[in-house]
Design a protein around this motif. Structure first.
Motif, PDB file in Angstrom:
ATOM      1  N   GLY A 120       0.809  -1.206   0.000  1.00 18.32           N
ATOM      2  CA  GLY A 120       0.000   0.000   0.000  1.00 18.32           C
ATOM      3  C   GLY A 120       0.848   1.265   0.000  1.00 18.32           C
ATOM      4  N   LEU A 121       2.010   1.202   0.664  1.00 15.36           N
ATOM      5  CA  LEU A 121       2.927   2.344   0.631  1.00 15.36           C
ATOM      6  C   LEU A 121       3.460   2.569  -0.787  1.00 15.36           C
ATOM      7  N   ILE A 122       3.752   1.467  -1.483  1.00 16.24           N
ATOM      8  CA  ILE A 122       4.178   1.598  -2.887  1.00 16.24           C
ATOM      9  C   ILE A 122       3.035   2.171  -3.722  1.00 16.24           C
ATOM     10  N   GLY A 123       1.830   1.696  -3.450  1.00 18.91           N
ATOM     11  CA  GLY A 123       0.674   2.209  -4.178  1.00 18.91           C
ATOM     12  C   GLY A 123       0.455   3.686  -3.930  1.00 18.91           C
ATOM     13  N   PHE A 124       0.727   4.138  -2.705  1.00 23.85           N
ATOM     14  CA  PHE A 124       0.596   5.571  -2.418  1.00 23.85           C
ATOM     15  C   PHE A 124       1.551   6.373  -3.286  1.00 23.85           C
ATOM     16  N   ALA A 125       2.821   5.945  -3.376  1.00 33.93           N
ATOM     17  CA  ALA A 125       3.798   6.660  -4.197  1.00 33.93           C
ATOM     18  C   ALA A 125       3.366   6.677  -5.662  1.00 33.93           C
ATOM     19  N   ALA A 126       2.873   5.542  -6.163  1.00 37.37           N
ATOM     20  CA  ALA A 126       2.437   5.488  -7.562  1.00 37.37           C
ATOM     21  C   ALA A 126       1.226   6.386  -7.796  1.00 37.37           C
ATOM     22  N   ALA A 127       0.277   6.383  -6.854  1.00 35.47           N
ATOM     23  CA  ALA A 127      -0.906   7.227  -7.005  1.00 35.47           C
ATOM     24  C   ALA A 127      -0.547   8.707  -6.916  1.00 35.47           C
ATOM     25  N   ARG A 135      -2.277  11.598 -14.715  1.00 34.26           N
ATOM     26  CA  ARG A 135      -2.559  10.300 -15.301  1.00 34.26           C
ATOM     27  C   ARG A 135      -3.806   9.724 -14.645  1.00 34.26           C
ATOM     28  N   PRO A 136      -4.404   8.669 -15.226  1.00 33.37           N
ATOM     29  CA  PRO A 136      -5.513   8.001 -14.533  1.00 33.37           C
ATOM     30  C   PRO A 136      -5.085   7.586 -13.136  1.00 33.37           C
ATOM     31  N   CYS A 137      -5.911   7.900 -12.141  1.00 33.25           N
ATOM     32  CA  CYS A 137      -5.495   7.725 -10.756  1.00 33.25           C
ATOM     33  C   CYS A 137      -5.253   6.266 -10.376  1.00 33.25           C
ATOM     34  N   ASP A 138      -5.818   5.317 -11.136  1.00 29.40           N
ATOM     35  CA  ASP A 138      -5.625   3.906 -10.798  1.00 29.40           C
ATOM     36  C   ASP A 138      -4.570   3.231 -11.678  1.00 29.40           C
ATOM     37  N   ALA A 139      -3.828   4.021 -12.458  1.00 29.25           N
ATOM     38  CA  ALA A 139      -2.821   3.442 -13.349  1.00 29.25           C
ATOM     39  C   ALA A 139      -1.668   2.847 -12.543  1.00 29.25           C
ATOM     40  N   GLY A 140      -1.351   1.596 -12.831  1.00 30.66           N
ATOM     41  CA  GLY A 140      -0.222   0.949 -12.186  1.00 30.66           C
ATOM     42  C   GLY A 140      -0.470   0.483 -10.772  1.00 30.66           C
ATOM     43  N   LEU A 141      -1.717   0.523 -10.303  1.00 26.18           N
ATOM     44  CA  LEU A 141      -2.003   0.134  -8.921  1.00 26.18           C
ATOM     45  C   LEU A 141      -2.458  -1.313  -8.795  1.00 26.18           C
ATOM     46  N   ALA A 142      -2.729  -1.971  -9.902  1.00 29.71           N
ATOM     47  CA  ALA A 142      -3.164  -3.366  -9.846  1.00 29.71           C
ATOM     48  C   ALA A 142      -2.057  -4.222  -9.235  1.00 29.71           C
ATOM     49  N   GLY A 143      -2.407  -5.043  -8.281  1.00 33.67           N
ATOM     50  CA  GLY A 143      -1.436  -5.894  -7.604  1.00 33.67           C
ATOM     51  C   GLY A 143      -0.816  -5.251  -6.386  1.00 33.67           C
ATOM     52  N   LEU A 144      -0.995  -3.945  -6.234  1.00 34.80           N
ATOM     53  CA  LEU A 144      -0.463  -3.258  -5.060  1.00 34.80           C
ATOM     54  C   LEU A 144      -1.527  -3.032  -3.994  1.00 34.80           C
TER      55      LEU A 144
END
Length: 307
Positions: A120-127, A135-144
């Protein structure tokens, strides 16, 4: 942002990529052609001889350089503050991941139990990157993040804030299950507050540009200076005048273009922050804490050519 090894000093003289030359080429060409026209006409405008000397340009050049220095310093302050905030995201994420692994249960929690929080911390950085780069707010968050949370984030205006809320709820569950003492939960909440501060600071930079009048005044002053300079140098320099004028124009136009570019440090221009590389670094660092093998780190372009 360009990530590459520093080229040899001779090659550095002819580098185009990242040098801003593509952005100011047509301005320089205009100034060069104007200078050549003034040279051929011997400084005459129709039947009127423009009687200018180099003296007033010395005074105007100093004033313009001071104003240009202020403009680029203001832009660089924004750039460096943004880089500092992203550095704090990396540091705080590592601290929270380490604390989640060692403090959420007696004797240390199993990585599988804390893996959702760390991902989730990684997902926060990506978001956060997605929001700053529009960018789309959910881009690259799948799996995180959990699928339900990713679906909830789609279309939201502040996905990183919702991810912080989910991380705080994860801490609350650990505290309610007696897996995390309240005092340690409060300490980890302070880390989430630091992430929220970094997010808010970056949003302030992204949503509050420098006053537009700075760009207008600097742009007009630079063009007026460079368009009048040929008339002041034609009688004293002669044939070398166009080259001298183009060199002066290159200095002013390039610094103006650079200040415009780094004023918005979250973009994708060659001199903007390498947010993708920063997020990849956070991803790799936290996955190593989980005992996983991270993806290969971004490497400078070893096949760099003059472009």
């Amino acid at each position: 942002m360009i990530v590459r090894p520093r080229p040899h000093w001779l090659r550095l003289l002819f580098v185009r990529r990242g040098s801003l030359m593509p952005l100011i080429f047509w301005q320089l060409l205009f100034v060069f052609l104007l200078s050549c026209t003034v040279l051929v006409a011997h400084g005459r405008l129709f039947d009127w001889k423009v009687t200018l000397t180099a003296a007033p340009f010395s005074l105007m050049g100093v004033a313009l350089a001071i104003f240009l220095g202020f403009r680029i310093n203001a832009s660089y302050d924004r750039y460096w503050e943004a880089r500092t905030m992203w550095g704090s995201v990396l540091i705080v994420s590592r601290n929270l991941a380490r604390q989640a692994l060692t403090l959420t249960a007696r004797g240390g929690a199993a990585p599988d139990a804390t893996r959702p929080f760390i991902l989730g911390l990684i997902g926060f950085a990506a978001a956060m990157r997605n929001q700053l780069r529009h960018r789309p707010c959910d881009a690259g968050l799948a799996g995180l993040l959990p699928d339900a949370l990713v679906a909830r984030l789609a279309g939201t205006r502040s996905a990183p804030a919702l991810i912080l809320l989910w991380l705080a709820e994860w801490l609350r569950e650990r505290r309610e299950n007696d897996a995390l003492p309240p005092i340690l939960a409060q300490h980890m909440e302070a880390g989430l507050d630091e992430l929220s501060t970094a997010l808010g600071s970056c949003e302030r930079i992204a949503n509050t540009p420098l006053p537009f009048t700075y760009s207008v005044i600097l742009h007009r002053s630079s063009y007026c200076y460079c368009m009048l300079l040929p008339f002041g140098l034609v009688d004293s320099i002669g044939l070398m005048m166009p080259l001298v004028v183009v060199f002066v124009a290159y200095t002013f136009f390039a610094l103006e273009a650079l200040s415009d570019e780094i004023e918005e440090p979250f973009g994708t221009m060659p001199n903007d922050l390498a947010l993708d590389a920063i997020v990849a670094g956070i991803d790799a660092s936290l996955r190593e804490l989980l005992g996983e093998t991270p993806p290969p780190a971004p490497q400078p372009d070893k096949n760099f050519v003059l472009r």
